[in-house]
Every structure is written in C-alpha cells, then in structure tokens.
Design an enzyme around this catalytic site. Structure first.
Site, PDB file in Angstrom:
ATOM      1  CB  VAL A 106     -49.037   7.841  11.599  1.00 55.72           C
ATOM      2  CG1 VAL A 106     -50.377   8.160  12.246  1.00 55.72           C
ATOM      3  CG2 VAL A 106     -47.994   7.540  12.656  1.00 55.72           C
TER       4      VAL A 106
ATOM      5  N   GLY B 120     -56.982 -10.913   2.091  1.00 54.87           N
ATOM      6  CA  GLY B 120     -55.587 -10.562   2.392  1.00 54.87           C
ATOM      7  C   GLY B 120     -55.463  -9.239   3.114  1.00 54.87           C
TER       8      GLY B 120
ATOM      9  CD  GLU C 116     -50.298  -5.432   9.793  1.00 56.95           C
ATOM     10  OE1 GLU C 116     -49.193  -5.965   9.636  1.00 56.95           O
ATOM     11  OE2 GLU C 116     -50.538  -4.256   9.470  1.00 56.95           O
TER      12      GLU C 116
ATOM     13  CB  VAL D  26     -44.323  -0.216   1.425  1.00 61.27           C
ATOM     14  CG1 VAL D  26     -44.028   1.285   1.469  1.00 61.27           C
ATOM     15  CG2 VAL D  26     -45.596  -0.528   2.212  1.00 61.27           C
TER      16      VAL D  26
ATOM     17  CE  LYS E 126     -51.134   2.086  11.202  1.00 57.31           C
ATOM     18  NZ  LYS E 126     -52.253   1.450  10.508  1.00 57.31           N
TER      19      LYS E 126
ATOM     20  N   GLY F 186     -50.921   5.681   6.705  1.00 58.78           N
ATOM     21  CA  GLY F 186     -50.515   5.462   5.305  1.00 58.78           C
ATOM     22  C   GLY F 186     -50.346   6.725   4.487  1.00 58.78           C
TER      23      GLY F 186
ATOM     24  CE  LYS G  45     -48.168  -0.636  10.807  1.00 61.52           C
ATOM     25  NZ  LYS G  45     -48.677  -0.700   9.458  1.00 61.52           N
TER      26      LYS G  45
HETATM   27  P1  NDP Z   1     -44.264  -6.879   2.927  1.00 61.86           P
HETATM   28  O1  NDP Z   1     -44.422  -8.058   3.812  1.00 61.86           O
HETATM   29  O2  NDP Z   1     -45.064  -6.802   1.692  1.00 61.86           O
HETATM   30  O3  NDP Z   1     -42.735  -6.736   2.519  1.00 61.86           O
HETATM   31  C1  NDP Z   1     -41.687  -6.875   3.439  1.00 61.86           C
HETATM   32  C2  NDP Z   1     -40.396  -6.912   2.672  1.00 61.86           C
HETATM   33  O4  NDP Z   1     -39.327  -6.980   3.602  1.00 61.86           O
HETATM   34  C3  NDP Z   1     -40.264  -8.107   1.745  1.00 61.86           C
HETATM   35  O5  NDP Z   1     -39.722  -7.697   0.521  1.00 61.86           O
HETATM   36  C4  NDP Z   1     -39.306  -9.026   2.468  1.00 61.86           C
HETATM   37  O6  NDP Z   1     -38.506  -9.812   1.602  1.00 61.86           O
HETATM   38  C5  NDP Z   1     -38.431  -8.018   3.174  1.00 61.86           C
HETATM   39  N1  NDP Z   1     -37.781  -8.576   4.344  1.00 61.86           N
HETATM   40  C6  NDP Z   1     -38.346  -9.125   5.419  1.00 61.86           C
HETATM   41  N2  NDP Z   1     -37.395  -9.562   6.265  1.00 61.86           N
HETATM   42  C7  NDP Z   1     -36.220  -9.269   5.681  1.00 61.86           C
HETATM   43  C8  NDP Z   1     -34.870  -9.500   6.028  1.00 61.86           C
HETATM   44  N3  NDP Z   1     -34.554 -10.126   7.153  1.00 61.86           N
HETATM   45  N4  NDP Z   1     -33.914  -9.065   5.204  1.00 61.86           N
HETATM   46  C9  NDP Z   1     -34.212  -8.435   4.059  1.00 61.86           C
HETATM   47  N5  NDP Z   1     -35.483  -8.220   3.675  1.00 61.86           N
HETATM   48  C10 NDP Z   1     -36.459  -8.639   4.466  1.00 61.86           C
HETATM   49  O7  NDP Z   1     -44.502  -5.603   3.874  1.00 61.86           O
HETATM   50  P2  NDP Z   1     -45.116  -4.202   3.454  1.00 61.86           P
HETATM   51  O8  NDP Z   1     -44.455  -3.701   2.245  1.00 61.86           O
HETATM   52  O9  NDP Z   1     -46.586  -4.325   3.477  1.00 61.86           O
HETATM   53  O10 NDP Z   1     -44.737  -3.313   4.727  1.00 61.86           O
HETATM   54  C11 NDP Z   1     -43.465  -2.753   4.873  1.00 61.86           C
HETATM   55  C12 NDP Z   1     -43.488  -1.769   6.039  1.00 61.86           C
HETATM   56  O11 NDP Z   1     -44.439  -0.745   5.764  1.00 61.86           O
HETATM   57  C13 NDP Z   1     -43.924  -2.385   7.376  1.00 61.86           C
HETATM   58  O12 NDP Z   1     -43.240  -1.760   8.425  1.00 61.86           O
HETATM   59  C14 NDP Z   1     -45.398  -2.047   7.447  1.00 61.86           C
HETATM   60  O13 NDP Z   1     -45.910  -2.002   8.757  1.00 61.86           O
HETATM   61  C15 NDP Z   1     -45.384  -0.677   6.828  1.00 61.86           C
HETATM   62  N6  NDP Z   1     -46.666  -0.247   6.278  1.00 61.86           N
HETATM   63  C16 NDP Z   1     -47.285  -1.014   5.349  1.00 61.86           C
HETATM   64  C17 NDP Z   1     -48.483  -0.610   4.808  1.00 61.86           C
HETATM   65  C18 NDP Z   1     -49.164  -1.396   3.754  1.00 61.86           C
HETATM   66  O14 NDP Z   1     -50.221  -0.953   3.267  1.00 61.86           O
HETATM   67  N7  NDP Z   1     -48.624  -2.539   3.312  1.00 61.86           N
HETATM   68  C19 NDP Z   1     -49.132   0.639   5.263  1.00 61.86           C
HETATM   69  C20 NDP Z   1     -48.361   1.398   6.207  1.00 61.86           C
HETATM   70  C21 NDP Z   1     -47.180   0.949   6.698  1.00 61.86           C
HETATM   71  P3  NDP Z   1     -39.161 -10.925   0.620  1.00 61.86           P
HETATM   72  O15 NDP Z   1     -40.053 -10.165  -0.308  1.00 61.86           O
HETATM   73  O16 NDP Z   1     -38.021 -11.526  -0.062  1.00 61.86           O
HETATM   74  O17 NDP Z   1     -39.905 -11.865   1.525  1.00 61.86           O
HETATM   75  N1  HSE Z   2     -53.062  -3.397   8.899  1.00 66.66           N
HETATM   76  C1  HSE Z   2     -53.020  -1.997   8.672  1.00 66.66           C
HETATM   77  C2  HSE Z   2     -54.450  -1.512   8.441  1.00 66.66           C
HETATM   78  C3  HSE Z   2     -52.139  -1.695   7.485  1.00 66.66           C
HETATM   79  O1  HSE Z   2     -55.358  -2.311   8.293  1.00 66.66           O
HETATM   80  O2  HSE Z   2     -54.667  -0.309   8.462  1.00 66.66           O
HETATM   81  C4  HSE Z   2     -51.712  -0.267   7.429  1.00 66.66           C
HETATM   82  O3  HSE Z   2     -50.895   0.095   8.468  1.00 66.66           O
END
Ligand code: NDP
Ligand code: HSE
Length: 428
Positions: free
Chosen positions: A134, A189, A192, A15, A207, A136, A107
């Site tokens: 919620v 992939g 979660e 994201v 959500k 996406g 969330k």
């Molecule tokens: P990712 O696992 O792809 O990315 C998480 C990021 O957070 C990484 O860049 C990671 O660093 C960084 N991070 C984790 N811990 C730390 C820390 N202690 N200090 C600094 N940086 C940290 O997650 P997503 O992008 O998929 O998700 C992000 C948020 O969005 C979550 O809350 C998720 O629930 C929400 N979300 C995601 C969706 C999706 O489709 N992916 C949909 C809807 C909501 P590094 O890269 O170096 O490991």
């Molecule tokens: N694991 C979640 C899903 C990602 O499958 O919808 C988006 O929140």
C-alpha cells in the site's frame, strides 16, 4: 548474536533487485539495528540468465518459487512476483504451510485472498507482512497498526496510484488530453502490464481494500468497494474545476456512515490548497483521521525500486527483531464482514453540462435539482456559442441517488445538449 534471519526471495524484478541491493549495501546497518544478520539463502525468477544489475552468485537458485518457499534454509519467504493468483498465491500458501514467515508487496494477492491468507498464517503462528503493498515507500500500514493503535479510525483517504496522479496533474499543467498523457505514460513505462489496473482504479482499489481492513477491523473485501477510474475525466473538467479552486484526484475514501461502511476509489474534487490538492506527479498521499490524533498526512513515493524495497526491508527488519502482529492488526477470525453502506455519505457535487441557449433553460435545470431536494451553492456559464451554453453547478451536500434522479429528470427538460458530468467534491 542470534542466528541470521535467512530469506528466500521469489521475484527479481524492480522490487526484488532493489531489496537485494539494500541487503548487500546496508548489511552492517541492518544488523546493528535489528541485532541479527539478515542473509539470503536462495532466489527465484522466471529467467535465470537475465542481468538484473545485482550480484546473485552467492545465492542458491530455484526455478520453482513453491520449492523455494519450502526450503529448510529459508526462515522468511519474500514474495515479489506479483499477481493475485498463480505462483505468488501458491508459493505464499506453501510458505505458510511450511511454517515460514512471509513478506510480500503484492496488493492484488492480499486484496483478493487476504482473509484466507491471514487465517492460514495465524493458525500456523506465522507472520505475513505487506508494508510495500500500500502506497509503496509510505509506512502507512505500520502507522495504522502500531502508531495509531490507540485510536478509533474515523476516515482514511488516499491518492494511492502514482500513474493516475501523474496523468491528472500532467493534463492540468500541460493542458494535454487524457489520451495524449496516457500515451506518454506508456512510453515512460509507468503503466502496469494491464493498464486498466491503473486507470480503471483497480490497483488503487486493491490498496484501499487492505487499508480498510486494518482501519476498521473488517475482512478484506475488494468487491465491497465502489470503484471508478479516470478514463472519462476531460481536460475541460480539470480546467473548470481548477477555475473554481479544485483539483481532480483519483481518491480512495473509507468511512463509517450510519448505514454501514462507505468505501470508494473514484475521481473526486479536492480543494486546491489542501495537502491532497497540492499533490503533484507520481507521488502518493495517505490521510488518516483518528478520534484522538485528529488528521495525519503521509506523503511519499508510492512506487519505484528504492521506495518499494525500503518498505519491504522495514518488514524484514521487524521480523529480524522478533516483532509479531496479527496480519491485519487483530486476529483474522475476529475481523467482521463489511456492511457496505450502499450509498455514499452525502457530499457537494460538481456538475457540468451543456444547455441549449434559450430562455428558461437554466431555470428548468435548477427546478429539477430543487425537486430532488438539491440546493445549488454556486453556478456559472462559460464559453457560450450562438446556440449552446456550457454550465457549471456546485451543489450543497446531496446524496448520490438524489443526484442520479435529478440527472434522469434533466433529460426530460428538453434543454440538455450534453450528458451531465458529476464529480463528487470531497471535504478534506
Ligand atoms: P517485475 O515485473 O519487475 O518483477 C516480477 C518478478 O517476478 C520478475 O523477476 C519475474 O521473473 C518474477 N516472476 C514472475 N513470474 C514468476 C514465476 N512464475 N516464477 C518465478 N518468478 C516469477 O515486478 P515488480 O518488481 O515491479 O513488482 C513486484 C511486486 O511488487 C508486485 O506484486 C507489485 O504489485 C508490487 N509492487 C511494485 C511496485 C513497483 O514500484 N514496481 C510498487 C509497489 C508494489 P523474470 O524477471 O525472470 O521475468
Ligand atoms: N501502478 C502503481 C502506481 C505501482 O502507479 O502507483 C505502484 O503500486
């Protein structure tokens, strides 16, 4: 033109990288629409060296997201790390304490700590926005808080976990069992890091907990939800339900009943021709019913880089425009605690069981249901063996406790050869 809106972005994964790409690609469009330039001052992630497919050289780097959240050159802290506690919570709290607005897609954080975060933000006079948390890319938070602000919300429903919907629809279309499709999701992939968040209904429950707060003016309370995952759904249930004109969905439903709020995220049957029944693959759907608007249906991608970053950008653009709302639509101190109904509203039920094939077996089951005041709508037998008869029953509306009592009594009939499976049929 006003001074730029300066962001600090913590989390550069799916994201976070998506948000930065939009800001870099659509900078002129965003400025034209909001009347203000949106810039990035600093970013943070765990690994500084990882190639994230996006240019980061222009931004300062912080190892610690809490330090990032407090920087003087950050107006809005964008939390895209995830997790209900730990660095995400610490950094959001630090940002609020430092008087910064917050945008998050998290969330889990909001479902568990939403009330405290909202109270802290409102007492500091800052905004916390979370459209991406919620469903996406579907702007359902904005729809509820703004577009539908003149409605009393009577029911919200949604398929809000794309992975579960993918699993259920793939089981149906390919005739594969749960374990096989689960393994497929692992390879793709889709799951979660902790897959029980998906298949156990917890992610979708988070959500729903957020939607409930906005729809019904209650404090976010994940524990007040009734949650059940999809692990026990079999190909047989999916096929039999399809034969009777239904689809199985992990469905969130929240509505007021005479006894309180009925909010649950559980497997349900929905009519196959309904919008929810037609929802295929990883797509999400949120259905909102209001006293004036009637029913509206919002459908779209619930996850993925582009759709989720799109929702985050919507929040950032609102802040750039100077829009400000209470976190959950009304002041946090006026949100009521949830009075959980305890028992869900009565509904028709799908019941599947195997009986010993002997005279009077079906009559005994029908009698047990009748004793609990449960009336049978439809019934059929299928796939007889020489000794056993699988049976499907669709009941008229019945309350869950009566059904549970009937199932207990079925065990005493001596004709039951398998544990009955009961799935609620939601009238959508
Ligand atoms: P990712 O696992 O792809 O990315 C998480 C990021 O957070 C990484 O860049 C990671 O660093 C960084 N991070 C984790 N811990 C730390 C820390 N202690 N200090 C600094 N940086 C940290 O997650 P997503 O992008 O998929 O998700 C992000 C948020 O969005 C979550 O809350 C998720 O629930 C929400 N979300 C995601 C969706 C999706 O489709 N992916 C949909 C809807 C909501 P590094 O890269 O170096 O490991
Ligand atoms: N694991 C979640 C899903 C990602 O499958 O919808 C988006 O929140």
């Amino acid at each position: 033109m006003p001074s730029p809106l300066r962001l600090g972005i913590a989390g550069l994964g799916t994201v976070g990288a998506g948000v930065i790409k939009i800001i870099q690609r659509q900078s002129a469009l965003i400025t034209a629409r909001t009347g203000r330039e949106v810039t990035i001052s600093a970013v943070s992630a765990r690994s500084r060296d990882r190639d994230r497919g996006v240019r980061l050289n222009d931004y300062a780097w912080e190892d610690d997201p809490v330090t990032l959240a407090k920087r003087d050159d950050v107006d809005v802290f964008v939390e895209l790390m995830g997790g209900s506690d730990g660095p995400a919570k610490d950094a959001v709290e630090a940002a609020i304490a430092a008087g910064k607005d917050v945008v998050t897609a998290n969330k889990a954080l909001l479902a568990i700590h939403g009330q405290a975060i909202a109270e802290a933000a409102e007492s500091k006079g800052v905004s916390v926005r979370f459209e991406a948390a919620v469903a996406g890319g579907i702007p359902c938070i904005k729809a509820l808080t703004e577009g539908l602000a003149g409605n009393e919300i009577t029911r919200v429903m949604g398929v809000m976990n794309g992975t579960c919907n993918y699993i259920l629809t793939r089981m149906q279309s390919a005739g594969l069992d749960y374990q096989t499709v689960f393994a497929e999701c692992e390879e793709l992939g889709y799951l979660e890091a902790d897959p029980t968040l998906d298949v156990g209904g917890i992610d979708a429950g988070h959500k729903l907990a957020i939607l409930v707060a906005i729809a019904f003016g209650t404090q976010v309370n994940f524990d007040a939800l009734n949650i059940e995952g999809i692990e026990r759904i079999t190909t047989e249930d999916i096929e039999q339900a399809a034969d009777m004109g239904y689809r199985v969905k992990l469905l969130g439903v929240a509505q007021k009943t005479g006894r309180g709020l009925d909010a649950r995220m559980t497997p349900c049957l929905v009519p196959d021709k309904s919008p929810l029944g037609q929802l295929e693959g990883g797509t999400n759907m949120v259905v909102i019913e209001g006293d004036s608007v009637g029913q509206i249906v919002l459908r779209g991608a619930g996850a993925g880089e582009g759709p989720t970053a799109s929702a985050v950008m919507g929040d950032i653009c609102d802040l750039a425009r100077g829009l400000s709302l209470p976190v959950f639509g009304v002041p946090a101190t006026t949100l009521q605690s949830i009075e959980a109904a305890g028992v869900g509203a009565p509904a028709p039920w799908y019941l599947r069981m195997t009986l010993v094939d002997k005279p009077g077996a079906l009559a005994k089951i029908a009698a047990v249901l009748g004793d609990e005041g449960i009336s049978i709508d439809r019934m059929r037998q299928y796939g007889h063996t020489s000794t056993h008869a699988p049976v499907l029953i669709v009941t008229h509306k019945a309350a869950r406790p009566a059904l549970d009592q009937a199932i207990v009594a079925m065990h005493g009939t001596g004709v039951l050869a398998s544990e009955p499976v009961a799935i609620r049929i939601e009238e959508v």
